[in-house]
Design an enzyme around this catalytic site. Sequence first.
Site, mmCIF file in Angstrom:
data_model
loop_
_atom_site.group_PDB
_atom_site.id
_atom_site.type_symbol
_atom_site.label_atom_id
_atom_site.label_comp_id
_atom_site.label_asym_id
_atom_site.label_seq_id
_atom_site.Cartn_x
_atom_site.Cartn_y
_atom_site.Cartn_z
ATOM 1 N N THR A 124 -39.018 15.689 21.867
ATOM 2 C CA THR A 124 -40.362 15.123 22.060
ATOM 3 C C THR A 124 -40.915 15.536 23.423
ATOM 4 O O THR A 124 -42.073 15.943 23.542
ATOM 5 C CB THR A 124 -40.288 13.579 21.960
ATOM 6 O OG1 THR A 124 -39.864 13.241 20.644
ATOM 7 C CG2 THR A 124 -41.623 12.925 22.251
ATOM 8 N N ASN B 12 -38.824 19.401 9.147
ATOM 9 C CA ASN B 12 -37.745 18.417 9.231
ATOM 10 C C ASN B 12 -37.676 17.486 8.025
ATOM 11 O O ASN B 12 -36.659 16.852 7.795
ATOM 12 C CB ASN B 12 -37.889 17.588 10.515
ATOM 13 C CG ASN B 12 -39.269 17.008 10.682
ATOM 14 O OD1 ASN B 12 -40.252 17.732 10.745
ATOM 15 N ND2 ASN B 12 -39.355 15.694 10.745
ATOM 16 N N GLN C 3 -34.602 21.757 14.238
ATOM 17 C CA GLN C 3 -33.844 21.522 12.996
ATOM 18 C C GLN C 3 -33.079 22.753 12.537
ATOM 19 O O GLN C 3 -32.313 22.670 11.575
ATOM 20 C CB GLN C 3 -34.800 21.079 11.872
ATOM 21 C CG GLN C 3 -35.401 19.702 12.058
ATOM 22 C CD GLN C 3 -34.381 18.569 11.988
ATOM 23 O OE1 GLN C 3 -33.235 18.757 11.571
ATOM 24 N NE2 GLN C 3 -34.775 17.380 12.414
ATOM 25 N N SER D 241 -32.806 20.850 20.521
ATOM 26 C CA SER D 241 -32.391 19.506 20.933
ATOM 27 C C SER D 241 -30.896 19.295 20.700
ATOM 28 O O SER D 241 -30.337 19.793 19.726
ATOM 29 C CB SER D 241 -33.209 18.512 20.113
ATOM 30 O OG SER D 241 -32.655 17.234 20.190
ATOM 31 N N HIS E 1 -29.033 16.302 20.222
ATOM 32 C CA HIS E 1 -28.450 15.317 19.300
ATOM 33 C C HIS E 1 -28.637 15.662 17.826
ATOM 34 O O HIS E 1 -28.083 14.999 16.957
ATOM 35 C CB HIS E 1 -28.965 13.898 19.606
ATOM 36 C CG HIS E 1 -30.390 13.647 19.220
ATOM 37 N ND1 HIS E 1 -30.734 12.835 18.172
ATOM 38 C CD2 HIS E 1 -31.553 14.088 19.737
ATOM 39 C CE1 HIS E 1 -32.065 12.779 18.071
ATOM 40 N NE2 HIS E 1 -32.578 13.535 19.011
ATOM 41 N N THR F 122 -33.151 13.877 38.484
ATOM 42 C CA THR F 122 -31.781 14.386 38.530
ATOM 43 C C THR F 122 -31.344 14.802 37.128
ATOM 44 O O THR F 122 -31.482 14.035 36.177
ATOM 45 C CB THR F 122 -30.838 13.286 39.075
ATOM 46 O OG1 THR F 122 -31.343 12.873 40.343
ATOM 47 C CG2 THR F 122 -29.415 13.791 39.222
ATOM 48 N N CYS G 175 -40.667 7.065 11.117
ATOM 49 C CA CYS G 175 -40.025 5.784 10.872
ATOM 50 C C CYS G 175 -39.661 5.207 12.229
ATOM 51 O O CYS G 175 -38.732 5.659 12.869
ATOM 52 C CB CYS G 175 -38.787 6.058 10.036
ATOM 53 S SG CYS G 175 -37.787 4.645 9.684
HETATM 54 N N1 PLP Z 1 -39.194 17.981 16.289
HETATM 55 C C1 PLP Z 1 -38.611 17.924 15.091
HETATM 56 C C2 PLP Z 1 -38.814 19.036 14.105
HETATM 57 C C3 PLP Z 1 -37.803 16.821 14.765
HETATM 58 O O1 PLP Z 1 -37.223 16.760 13.560
HETATM 59 C C4 PLP Z 1 -37.646 15.795 15.713
HETATM 60 C C5 PLP Z 1 -36.844 14.591 15.372
HETATM 61 O O2 PLP Z 1 -36.574 14.283 14.242
HETATM 62 C C6 PLP Z 1 -38.273 15.923 16.957
HETATM 63 C C7 PLP Z 1 -39.038 17.020 17.208
HETATM 64 C C8 PLP Z 1 -38.145 14.862 18.017
HETATM 65 O O3 PLP Z 1 -36.848 14.738 18.424
HETATM 66 P P1 PLP Z 1 -36.458 13.596 19.474
HETATM 67 O O4 PLP Z 1 -36.695 12.296 18.801
HETATM 68 O O5 PLP Z 1 -35.044 13.851 19.719
HETATM 69 O O6 PLP Z 1 -37.307 13.756 20.649
#
Ligand code: PLP
Length: 368
Positions: free
Chosen positions: A70, A145, A173, A193, A195, A231, A317
């Site tokens: 994000t 996604n 993704q 990302s 996680h 940091t 969601c």
């Molecule tokens: N972009 C895409 C395509 C995603 O699927 C997601 C999360 O599902 C995000 C951005 C945002 O990720 P985060 O919530 O880790 O910032």
Amino acid sequence: MIYFDHSATSPIRREVHEEVLKYSDVPSNASAQHIYGRKSRYLIESARNTILQNLDIVDNYNVMFCSSATECNNTIINSFLDKAIVTSNIEHLSILNVVKDNCHNKHYIPCLPSGIVDLKYMEYLLKQLFDNNVSMLVSIMYANNETGIIQPISQISQLCKKYGASLHTDACQVVGKIPLFFDSISPDFITISSHKIGGPLGAAALIYKKGSLLKPMILGGGQEKNLRSGTENLHAIIGFAKAVDIVQNHLDDYQKNVSILRNVMEQRLLQHSAQIIGANMIRLPNISNIVMKGVSAEVQLIKFDLSGICIGSGASCSSGKIGQSHVLKAMGYPDEIVNSAIRVSLSDTNSLEEVEKFVSTWSDIAQS
Ligand code: PLP
């Protein structure tokens, strides 16, 4: 519990956990001059390098670490507020909401019923902007996604080059899911990302071509080459790089194993009269968007949860409330389909037994 919501977040991989633990006693201010500071700096620079090397883009790109996809997406859009922003109506809300609220000159490429962005319209729009000497940033995701449908990113990149637009792609993704050709596609900016691939929460990378101009959103001590103060989150960054290393080096096995799970699941569900969104499209191997006609996604999620299966609605969601999917709406689906669709997202840690249990639960819910 059976966990089928890996595209929302995927549990930390054991090897990642072990790697992070190795450094858990390092006080982690990478700006400090003392030995721990120097060690932290070395670890962060190594992580940067590991990520770029694993994506085969070490020569031309650099990494800005931050907290989340994000934040990457907000940063890139906010860096181009004085330009025209061209995006699609199936992007993640971390693009769409910042474009809606912050951009004056914004343009949306519609998505076709097939789930991919309309390239003809894109060419028409980019040509118009180009002919009017408008500088622009195009931001289109690599794969969606919610549906897993892979976007024609090479062709999008060619259009951007033809009409002098910068290109950002949200690839969070796709890393570790399919082979990536960033070097030849050559986007100017890439979001990935931690996680989503079994790394820790709290780390993401906005990857940018060397020499690109980015504007910082967070000001302060000037970390990350003045692009993102604060940091650095050393331990999350170490885990992130390890996760990228693992997933990129297990891509063949991942694709083979997860495709088998997904295909078995979909074939079985089709026998129970499920509808699979984008079934005939080129999709990520791990995502399936499944419609159970007549049963709302909310009811399905509760019933799956009671049966020990975690599923995502796919649609935005937050605070436990399921919104309507802007992606399925953009593809032209009527409300009765949109409201009955769930997203299943698998990983190589799932098993055929889990898929069997999911299918039988799905059929029970459909018949109840
Ligand atoms: N972009 C895409 C395509 C995603 O699927 C997601 C999360 O599902 C995000 C951005 C945002 O990720 P985060 O919530 O880790 O910032």
